[in-house]
Design an enzyme around this catalytic site. Structure first.
Site, PDB file in Angstrom:
ATOM      1  N   GLU A  36      17.831  37.083  -5.778  1.00 21.18           N
ATOM      2  CA  GLU A  36      16.634  36.253  -5.893  1.00 21.18           C
ATOM      3  C   GLU A  36      15.374  36.938  -5.359  1.00 21.18           C
ATOM      4  O   GLU A  36      14.284  36.696  -5.865  1.00 21.18           O
ATOM      5  CB  GLU A  36      16.838  34.917  -5.167  1.00 21.18           C
ATOM      6  CG  GLU A  36      17.934  34.025  -5.762  1.00 21.18           C
ATOM      7  CD  GLU A  36      19.326  34.482  -5.405  1.00 21.18           C
ATOM      8  OE1 GLU A  36      19.458  35.243  -4.416  1.00 21.18           O
ATOM      9  OE2 GLU A  36      20.271  34.099  -6.112  1.00 21.18           O
TER      10      GLU A  36
ATOM     11  N   ASP B  46      29.867  19.867  -4.933  1.00 22.54           N
ATOM     12  CA  ASP B  46      29.746  21.278  -4.559  1.00 22.54           C
ATOM     13  C   ASP B  46      29.398  21.437  -3.076  1.00 22.54           C
ATOM     14  O   ASP B  46      29.691  22.459  -2.483  1.00 22.54           O
ATOM     15  CB  ASP B  46      28.694  21.994  -5.431  1.00 22.54           C
ATOM     16  CG  ASP B  46      29.310  22.706  -6.629  1.00 22.54           C
ATOM     17  OD1 ASP B  46      28.555  23.357  -7.366  1.00 22.54           O
ATOM     18  OD2 ASP B  46      30.551  22.636  -6.809  1.00 22.54           O
TER      19      ASP B  46
END
Lengths: 654, 654
Positions: B394, B451
């Site tokens: 990123e 998640d």
């Protein structure tokens, strides 16, 4: 063949015979273990209706070998300091970690089927709700750094014979944090660190950069100074041989690069794109897969584990011993400054850290090549064995601190406040883990002057306030700085201390105390027209503004909000109540998310008026005094604002 | 020998003859240039009283060769798209960049002595206040990513013959971001990207990890797929030969690894630790150094430069042309959803992005291997030449977006909201640069479900609000999502759009408009007891709560605060004024720094009461509905809170 009789519900008695992997029959238990891990992964994710089974399937043989051939640990004692450690850097493969722990007897097999349920400690990605997980993973590319921290502890601090195993996915190796960790691991000769990359060639949304080219990984890690071994990640003999080889490597860490297939073991999943993060459907689809993984009657749980190399004392409670917060404040030597003496809070930090290091041998320090600016260098000089230079690599610095924290060390991590933004994801994950780390960011605000905005921490309070359960402290002088560092040493979880570059006058007596969650009323009268709240450099501006206003016949209350979080809501509300419900907050920080918002949040439901003075644009290079004034937070600007409010009739003169 | 007659104050006329570097006399002008750069660096930092002269001295020969032998640019036209680009990744060596520009005729020499003054565009670290600097540097390890972005543009989009040069320090090569960039640069075969590492062996606080071992850098970059050349960084012939060699390398980027000495050229500075960031004192100390750098009468400014390879049209104003914000909203095809249809805002983002890509060829997209989750994959399918897969990296993704933005592209960068924290330092620096980038973070909040916390964006609003002049948008349905993406396309600077994982009902008509800085009052009556403000997923919870409360005879106003920053202060204050000065803000975000604090900040000086419902602990895996409820932000919990306030007598029923 190694046979262990362990029963997770009773005291464990472990026997071991030497394991040789050269004969085929020795591999059978490991292959069985791998198959069971595959079955558990498929079943538990199907039961949960979500999860990443194909990412588990590629890793099954590797995990089986690590847990049941290589790793030495006591399945009944997660906190045994002599245990080998395992970090699942590819955290989305959590089900296989849980399966391995269950097969090792560390948790009941039935629990596997509570995966991802709200009441289960087996979460979607591993978190320390499960006692075997020291630090949460799931944000990729962080596990190797955590392993570095554990390995630093094992090799240099606790001097253990244990190993640290880190399983990475291939996609996550693109993360820069992995390469920071790789460089540091080689530099510190961490031969107790063994990494394994599960090279299945498939990322989340497409094939990875290097696809199945294991050589690409091998040459890169070799170039970074690691010993490397390339294997077929589904050939149990090769896996065991590689793990055995890694045990004997000296002076460098080992990376085992394993070529695998995502979804291995189930023909309709093997190496197929589009299956990332997809569970099989219970019923027909799941059964079809399970048919390809028969147990052939070997249904009994296979519980194998090797003992830790040195049997340490059994911990009294699972993770309490090494992680206990030790009181230190009582033994902390008082600061010794003169009132009015000019000292930078960053310098006082260095002094305080040395004192802590002397009191408590668990205190360690890390810094990112800024130690002469943050004054962590004082700790390096006094306690060199407990200082770890982390170089210009903040992500790994924080990850390593996490690893050290899981080993019971008390890390103080420092760099410029601005550069902690480089490690925000690691800080975020550390917050999820609830590990105990103190971050100390220097050079906050425009007050650093001519270096300009790239070096100025102007969003660090916003960042650190947003870490759940964090403590955020912001001392204005050397006395409070030392006292708050001492206080921080006893806090759990995330603590952030903001220090400044310029030398500021000591305004507190050496014996003054600074409770976390408190504040100091420095100027007060029955005729205060409003309350000015500040911290750090602007606290001194506020005191100067006080004098100027007083000379003009205007009185204001002045509060030092050294505890930004938790903030002294009670004290602030009390002051507001006495000063026309009007507060003026002055901070060397951007307008959004800092001290002003912390005050607002504290008085939110009380209808108090809060005027925020903060930096509202990108600053530029200039002299510190110049910048404070241009950006609206100098004494002169505070005076100007107070007078303006009075002139507007917003508040009465007294 | 190349001779150029340029005069920065008149139209430039450039002549060039072929330059051969094999003869010694050819190097003399370059060596003279290097000497002048050294003199300027020492003088300007001495004048400023701060700066990093020794970091400049090690780079002087390299910079001279890059500017006066290799780079092709028009010193009178910073925005000429055919210019080679130069990025000073080791931003603290800013004085030498400025000196090179001055000697090239791009700025007046006298200006050099305004270094670090408040009124000067020559800041402590380079910022775009100086038109030659496309993107600010100073936070180390980011320049190579910016160069990657520029090179991607040059090779794949604008198809230019120009080169991108990036000068790095050796210490900063420890930054993981450098290795993300290195991997991507090789993967995308960026043969128009040339890096140079100034290996002077000295970091800020000590010697670097590899000290002067140039081979360490060489083998690492070679392993990452770069062409590498190792040279003596003070041997002008070797430098020029390496730069010439780099011109001809195909299909891979080049890294020139240059052994240098920090402080080179001044005997008492050369290779001495302890001189980082220290200027010489004006007077005796400076003069002593300058004695070692005689000009021997060659005092005239040396102005040499090579022309851009293809002369493009002269830009009408320095940087306005390529960076102009093009109106797009008028051509944006309206959304086409049915009221009540369930669509995730992340899916609507994908649809909107495709539309933008069709309207404007400058729109580009980057994603970090999450494109099937963020729906950037729709753009990949529709406009494949303008999509750059950035893999799980990123930091580089954001840095490359910065580079693309400086070339006039309009980048939309996407990943999970949580993972933007990985790139906060790059986002911070992009904010300082003021470049125009849209960040789109999906999977915000606990509403992602099983998640678990590592994947949940819960601090992203805090982070992005803290970027100066940012715009933060948070649509609750597909219509507003598309409209806000279209609006974002026309915004300058930093824009953040927060999208959600779950499918939510469309509640707006396709023709509805959503002005930035506005809000929507969705439920209103003269008898509302308070105003509920929400966005995204919790806006739907608020609407559900509204029905439940109404059935119980309790009326509340409901506002969709889709524009978190700038927030609709006027609209919110108006509602507060009509609803007992009482607001309840509900957000799927942590308690500090998000929508609640944005609202508080807007009403700060008006004495309004604000109750915040937000996530106050680290969440865990569970079903989305379960988590919303447990963490206090479901419809049921909103109802509970409203009733509680009524029961406490905090507000009247009507």
């Amino acid at each position: 063949m190694a046979l262990f009789s362990t029963d997770a519900n009773s005291k464990s008695r472990i026997e071991e015979e030497e394991l040789s992997v050269t004969s085929v029959q020795d591999l059978a238990p490991l292959q069985l273990a791998a198959r069971k891990l595959r079955i558990h992964s498929l079943r538990s994710t199907a039961e949960a209706g979500s999860g990443h089974p194909t990412s588990c399937l590629s890793a099954a043989d590797l995990v089986a070998a690590v847990f049941f051939h290589a790793m030495r640990f006591d399945p009944a004692d997660p906190a045994n300091p002599c245990n080998d450690r395992f970090i699942l850097s590819k955290g989305h493969a959590a089900p296989i970690l849980y399966a391995a722990l269950a097969e090792a007897g560390a948790l009941p097999v039935e629990k596997l089927y509570t995966l991802r349920k709200f009441t289960s400690e087996l979460e979607g990605h591993p978190t320390p709700r499960l006692s075997w997980v020291g630090a949460a993973t799931g944000s990729l590319g962080q596990g190797l750094s955590i392993g570095v921290g554990m390995a630093l502890n094992g090799k240099y601090l606790d001097k253990l014979d244990s190993r640290v195993y880190v399983l990475l996915g291939d996609g996550e190796v693109a993360e820069g944090g992995v390469w920071e960790a790789a460089a540091i691991a080689a530099h510190y000769r961490l031969d107790n660190l063994i990494g394994i990359i599960d090279v299945n060639g498939l990322g989340q949304s497409q094939r990875t950069m290097y696809d199945g080219d294991v050589t690409a990984y091998q040459v890169r890690f070799a170039a970074f100074g690691w010993h490397t071994v390339v294997i077929d990640g589904h050939n149990m003999q090769q896996i065991c041989a590689a793990l055995d080889e890694a045990q004997g490597v000296k002076e460098r860490p080992t990376m085992i690069v394993a070529r695998t297939l995502k979804g291995k073991g189930v023909s309709f999943l093997e190496d197929r794109d589009g299956w990332h993060g997809k569970p099989l459907k219970k019923g027909e689809e799941l059964e079809k897969a399970l048919k390809e993984l028969p147990l052939n009657g070997a249904g009994e749980p296979l519980r194998v584990a090797r003992p830790p190399l040195r049997t340490g004392p059994r911990s009294t409670s699972p993770v309490a011993v090494t992680l206990a917060v030790t009181p230190m404040a009582a033994d902390f030597p008082a600061p010794s400054y003169q009132l009015g003496e000019k000292v930078a809070t960053r310098a006082a930090y260095g002094t305080a850290l040395v004192k802590l290091g002397t009191i408590n041998p668990r205190v360690v320090a890390l810094d990112g090549d800024t130690k002469n600016s943050t004054f962590a260098e004082k700790f390096l000089a006094a306690h060199p064995q407990r200082y770890f230079e982390s170089y210009i690599a903040e992500q790994n610095m924080v990850g390593a601190a996490v690893g050290l924290a899981t080993c019971g060390k008390i890390p103080f991590v420092s760099t410029f406040a601005a550069f902690f933004t480089r490690a925000f994801d690691h800080i975020r994950m550390a917050g999820i883990s609830g590990v105990t780390i103190k971050y100390v960011g220097s050079h906050c605000g425009v007050s650093i002057g001519e270096d300009g905005p790239s070096q100025m921490g102007l969003e660090d309070l916003a960042m650190m306030r947003a870490v759940p359960h964090s403590t955020v402290l912001y001392p204005c002088d050397a006395v409070s700085a030392e006292r708050l560092v001492a206080a921080a040493a006893e806090l759990k979880g995330t603590t952030y201390i903001r220090t400044s570059r310029p030398a500021t006058p000591v305004i507190y007596h050496n014996i003054e105390e600074f409770p976390v969650g408190g504040s100091k009323v420095l100027r007060t009268s029955p005729r205060d027209c409003l309350t000015v709240i500040a911290a750090g450099v602007t606290l001194h501006e506020a005191l100067t503004a006080y004098e100027t206003l007083r000379a003009a016949g205007i009185l204001v209350r002045v509060i030092d909000a050294y505890s930004v979080k938790p903030i002294d809501a009670e004290g602030i509300l009390h002051a507001a109540g006495q000063t026309h419900n009007t507060l003026m907050v002055v901070e060397d920080h951007y307008y959004d998310g800092g001290l002003g918002d912390a005050v607002l949040s504290a008085v939110a439901t009380y209808g108090v008026r809060v005027y925020k003075l903060a930096v509202t644009e990108v600053p530029r290079s200039g002299k510190p005094e110049e910048l404070l004034d241009v950006y609206g937070i100098s004494a002169r600007r505070i005076v100007e604002q107070v007078k303006s409010l009075l002139a507007q009739g917003v508040l009465p003169l007294s």
